[in-house]
Scaffold this motif. Structure first.
Motif, PDB file in Angstrom:
ATOM      1  N   ARG A  16       2.653  -9.032   0.623  1.00 57.90           N
ATOM      2  CA  ARG A  16       1.642 -10.042  -0.011  1.00 57.90           C
ATOM      3  C   ARG A  16       0.161 -10.226   0.489  1.00 57.90           C
ATOM      4  O   ARG A  16      -0.508 -10.201  -0.529  1.00 57.90           O
ATOM      5  N   ILE A  17       0.031  -9.784   1.291  1.00 60.38           N
ATOM      6  CA  ILE A  17      -1.287  -9.899   1.970  1.00 60.38           C
ATOM      7  C   ILE A  17      -2.008  -8.559   1.242  1.00 60.38           C
ATOM      8  O   ILE A  17      -3.051  -8.540   0.940  1.00 60.38           O
ATOM      9  N   ALA A  18      -1.257  -7.392   1.381  1.00 63.76           N
ATOM     10  CA  ALA A  18      -1.749  -6.309   0.827  1.00 63.76           C
ATOM     11  C   ALA A  18      -2.338  -6.143  -0.651  1.00 63.76           C
ATOM     12  O   ALA A  18      -3.128  -5.940  -1.189  1.00 63.76           O
ATOM     13  N   GLN A  19      -1.129  -6.934  -1.302  1.00 66.75           N
ATOM     14  CA  GLN A  19      -1.282  -6.973  -2.749  1.00 66.75           C
ATOM     15  C   GLN A  19      -2.373  -8.046  -3.089  1.00 66.75           C
ATOM     16  O   GLN A  19      -3.343  -7.754  -3.967  1.00 66.75           O
ATOM     17  N   ALA A  20      -2.704  -8.993  -2.403  1.00 66.68           N
ATOM     18  CA  ALA A  20      -3.859 -10.053  -2.688  1.00 66.68           C
ATOM     19  C   ALA A  20      -5.185  -9.398  -2.499  1.00 66.68           C
ATOM     20  O   ALA A  20      -6.121  -9.594  -3.101  1.00 66.68           O
ATOM     21  N   ALA A  21      -5.113  -8.383  -1.302  1.00 65.05           N
ATOM     22  CA  ALA A  21      -6.461  -7.594  -1.110  1.00 65.05           C
ATOM     23  C   ALA A  21      -6.785  -6.745  -2.192  1.00 65.05           C
ATOM     24  O   ALA A  21      -7.825  -6.460  -2.711  1.00 65.05           O
TER      25      ALA A  21
END
Length: 114
Positions: A16-21
């Motif tokens: 989730r964090i990676a995709q948000a970035a």
């Protein structure tokens, strides 16, 4: 002005964090003026989760309403749509986001923390 990042609910916390970035980068490149205006005015970010259907609906709704938005499709997941970023300015888009849980909540059953 708030920046909303909607990520696919079935992802792990790390994903989730990676995709948000990824999606925030796409938005900054696609809509630099709106991004600069947001950054200087509020710099507020809200991250929510959605299922695949809701993510697609969010992107289509925002795009059709002329809102600054971007989508990210993860190459490592066969091009699956994993995140949408939007500066919501219409009632239709805000209504879709209002229903979405914050991304910091519990992970779906069977999804392990990264």
């Amino acid at each position: 002005m708030k920046l909303y990042l909607a990520v696919l609910a079935t992802l792990t916390a790390g994903e989730r964090i990676a995709q948000a970035a990824h999606v925030v980068t796409e938005l900054a490149l696609a809509h630099p003026e709106a991004f600069r205006a947001w950054h200087s005015a509020s710099n507020t970010v809200v991250v929510v989760t959605m299922d695949a259907r809701a993510l697609a609906m969010l992107y289509v709704t925002a795009s059709l309403n002329g809102e600054a938005c971007a989508m990210f499709c993860e190459p490592d997941r066969a091009g699956e749509q994993t995140a949408v970023a939007v500066f919501p300015s219409t009632a239709a888009t805000r209504r879709l986001l209002r229903r979405a849980p914050l991304a910091g909540g519990a992970l779906p059953a069977g999804v392990e923390p990264a």
